[in-house]
Design an enzyme around this catalytic site. Sequence first.
Site, PDB file in Angstrom:
ATOM      1  N   GLY A 223       1.429   6.851  -6.067  1.00 29.22           N
ATOM      2  CA  GLY A 223       0.724   7.544  -4.992  1.00 29.22           C
ATOM      3  C   GLY A 223      -0.045   8.758  -5.429  1.00 29.22           C
ATOM      4  O   GLY A 223      -0.533   9.519  -4.601  1.00 29.22           O
ATOM      5  N   ALA A 247       9.816   7.031  -2.463  1.00 35.06           N
ATOM      6  CA  ALA A 247       8.743   6.404  -3.235  1.00 35.06           C
ATOM      7  C   ALA A 247       7.813   5.672  -2.277  1.00 35.06           C
ATOM      8  O   ALA A 247       7.710   4.442  -2.278  1.00 35.06           O
ATOM      9  CB  ALA A 247       9.319   5.458  -4.274  1.00 35.06           C
ATOM     10  N   GLU A 248       7.122   6.454  -1.437  1.00 31.90           N
ATOM     11  CA  GLU A 248       6.261   5.838  -0.431  1.00 31.90           C
ATOM     12  C   GLU A 248       5.148   5.014  -1.049  1.00 31.90           C
ATOM     13  O   GLU A 248       4.699   4.019  -0.470  1.00 31.90           O
ATOM     14  CB  GLU A 248       5.673   6.916   0.490  1.00 31.90           C
ATOM     15  CG  GLU A 248       4.523   7.730  -0.076  1.00 31.90           C
ATOM     16  CD  GLU A 248       4.911   8.692  -1.191  1.00 31.90           C
ATOM     17  OE1 GLU A 248       4.040   9.054  -1.999  1.00 31.90           O
ATOM     18  OE2 GLU A 248       6.096   9.069  -1.242  1.00 31.90           O
ATOM     19  N   ASP A 249       4.698   5.386  -2.264  1.00 34.79           N
ATOM     20  CA  ASP A 249       3.609   4.655  -2.913  1.00 34.79           C
ATOM     21  C   ASP A 249       4.003   3.213  -3.212  1.00 34.79           C
ATOM     22  O   ASP A 249       3.225   2.275  -2.986  1.00 34.79           O
ATOM     23  CB  ASP A 249       3.172   5.371  -4.191  1.00 34.79           C
ATOM     24  CG  ASP A 249       4.355   5.829  -5.038  1.00 34.79           C
ATOM     25  OD1 ASP A 249       5.503   5.457  -4.727  1.00 34.79           O
ATOM     26  OD2 ASP A 249       4.134   6.559  -6.020  1.00 34.79           O
ATOM     27  N   TYR A 250       5.208   3.023  -3.730  1.00 37.19           N
ATOM     28  CA  TYR A 250       5.695   1.676  -4.035  1.00 37.19           C
ATOM     29  C   TYR A 250       5.747   0.823  -2.768  1.00 37.19           C
ATOM     30  O   TYR A 250       5.346  -0.345  -2.773  1.00 37.19           O
ATOM     31  CB  TYR A 250       7.076   1.763  -4.676  1.00 37.19           C
ATOM     32  CG  TYR A 250       7.737   0.417  -4.901  1.00 37.19           C
ATOM     33  CD1 TYR A 250       7.476  -0.334  -6.042  1.00 37.19           C
ATOM     34  CD2 TYR A 250       8.631  -0.102  -3.965  1.00 37.19           C
ATOM     35  CE1 TYR A 250       8.082  -1.569  -6.249  1.00 37.19           C
ATOM     36  CE2 TYR A 250       9.247  -1.323  -4.162  1.00 37.19           C
ATOM     37  CZ  TYR A 250       8.965  -2.056  -5.297  1.00 37.19           C
ATOM     38  OH  TYR A 250       9.567  -3.284  -5.483  1.00 37.19           O
TER      39      TYR A 250
END
Length: 411
Positions: A223, A247-250
């Site tokens: 992210g 880990a919002e990006d994942y």
Amino acid sequence: MHAPPAVAKPSEHAHKHAHKHSVDSCSTLLGSLTLDNRYRKLHRRRALPMDGEPGVMGVSILKPLVGTPMDPNLMTNLETFFTLNYPKFELLFCIQEEGDPSIMIVQQLMKKHPHVDASYFIGGVEVGVNPKINNMQPGYLAAKHELVLVSDSGLLMKEDTLTDMVAHMTPDVGIVHQMPFTCDRKGWPAILEKVYFGTSHARMYLFLGLLDAFGLRVNCCTGMSCLMRKKVLDEDGGISAFGVYLAEDYFFAKYIQGRGWGIRISSQPACQNAGTTRVKGFLSRLTRWCKLRIAMVPHTLFLEPLSECMVLGLIASWAGAVLLRADYLTFFLFHTLTWSLADWIMLNIVQNGPPPFSKFEFVISWLFREISAIFIFVHAVWNPVISWRHKSFKLRWGGIAEPVNTKVAVM
């Protein structure tokens, strides 16, 4: 390095030939699958595949800011977003607290570049445990364009980087992200970061990108700089739906990929340009990321150590000694030397030229990173609690985070 296949008691000459052939074959395979892909993938200038500005997709750029302690390079980094050579974008600065010194910098830049559509929001909205999601929520709700770029405050942007990212957003793609790298900075901590992001991290990132190009659905999104289709996120409730994860990006990428959209890596790496770098802070980041990977993708608990030079070298050397009666120490030293040379070549490719430090400094930094990787992994497994932005979290399997009362340091 992988151990050569077992053979039925070869002669001494055959041992040496098989040993050399195994190393050469492995090096050749590494070169054909990854080095060539890096040459073709990175630093390519791409133009938008549209005719005229009316067809260009607009981009809302979310910049989460926490200005305490103040980054001395913050103004320089933020101004590169005001000077982007792109026809339709807006800047949405998300500032967590009233009185944050970054507010003054944003105001100065808005006054200096009045033609740029920019605004800022003070105070987040708590939608989950993720501080970054909470911080960006007001800006996301105000975003008016079809694409949303989440971009960390420490990044320095080239004028054509946004153009390159949007050019990768073809009709079947839902998310475009940049491979993390670093700007040229002084000091050994900065060298250590550049060596890591230009070798170990780049190897993983580009290899997974290569698998994705072959049609295999993989997820290596970070992210740090991530361009997404807003309508796809809105179908799940926007970014607030991902506030339960650290880990919002994942999980952005996992969700978008699960909806049938593709993922692409931009040609230009994300240039991290933090004004202050410390070895302790760098190791803390690596430890936090390792803990997140183990919680989100549990099989990395077994596979990740095998991707490290030292661990794999110890195993391969044992196999070489047993199967080929090769000298253990010689095999290990040759393995380490070959790996380090391949990483030096990779770093030059990611850097798009020679790095701004000597080969001796590279060797010292490379050895430190490779040896410390073993201790980072053990520490991540032993202590799964994560400290981030003055808060502590415990991860459940699957990546869902829960706040804990006791603050535990990452390193």
